[in-house]
Design an enzyme around this catalytic site. Structure first.
Site: not given
Ligand code: IDP
Ligand code: MG
Length: 162
Positions: A20, A60, A68, A96, A102, A113, A123, A126, A137
């Site tokens: 990212k 997304y 968010f 993963r 996450t 991470r 973070n 992706h 994707e």
């Molecule tokens: P992932 O990237 O580990 O698959 P997802 O739940 O798919 O996690 O969420 C996508 C992205 O959304 C996360 O990588 C993070 O950047 C962002 N995200 C997830 N949860 C939160 C949150 O509670 N606050 C702000 N950003 C979040």
């Molecule tokens: Mg995800």
């Protein structure tokens, strides 16, 4: 030997991995690529792109009800993203694992991470979370001709099959 080759071919998967804008800006491209490469996974597609907000929303789309979502899409489209496709046995699930949880506060040390990020909104990386999302994707981010089919020199040493 033929059976081993067939079993190996059947287990091969591709996953979509993106660094990212925060990971790109922080100079972590080489560090992150290196972790996938050293593991034995094969890079079959790579490009640096600045996605539009509309494109980020498509990427997304599963999260569109989350509070968010808008900020996340603004962020993903705020600068260069390094989009990649990695290939290997079990690469979706193990990718993963390499990435970590996450929320970097909960990611184990030793994960990308865990070692390199601090907060969930930044973070750095992706990774597709399953076979179907990986397919979706990859086809969202890459044209088929942008992916390279080749046998890497190290494959016989990584998998023990020719
Ligand atoms: P992932 O990237 O580990 O698959 P997802 O739940 O798919 O996690 O969420 C996508 C992205 O959304 C996360 O990588 C993070 O950047 C962002 N995200 C997830 N949860 C939160 C949150 O509670 N606050 C702000 N950003 C979040
Ligand atoms: Mg995800």
């Amino acid at each position: 030997m033929l059976q081993e080759q067939e079993a190996h071919a059947a287990e091969m998967e591709r996953t979509f991995i993106a660094i990212k804008p925060d990971g790109v800006q922080r100079g972590l491209i080489a560090e992150i690529i290196s972790r996938f490469e050293r593991k034995g996974f094969k890079l079959v597609g790579i490009k640096l792109v600045v996605p539009s907000k509309d494109f980020a929303q498509k990427h997304y789309h599963d999260l569109k009800e989350r509070p968010f979502f808008d900020g996340l899409c603004d962020f993903l489209s705020s600068g260069p993203v390094l989009a990649m496709v990695w290939e290997g046995e079990g690469v979706i699930k193990y990718g993963r694992k390499l990435i970590g949880a996450t929320d970097p506060q909960k990611s184990e040390p030793g994960t990308i991470r865990g070692d390199l990020a601090v907060v969930v909104g930044r973070n750095i990386i992706h990774g597709s979370d399953g076979l179907e999302t990986a397919k979706d994707e990859i086809s969202l981010w890459f044209q088929p001709e942008e992916l390279v089919n080749f046998t890497s020199n190290s494959e016989k040493w990584v998998y023990g099959v020719n």
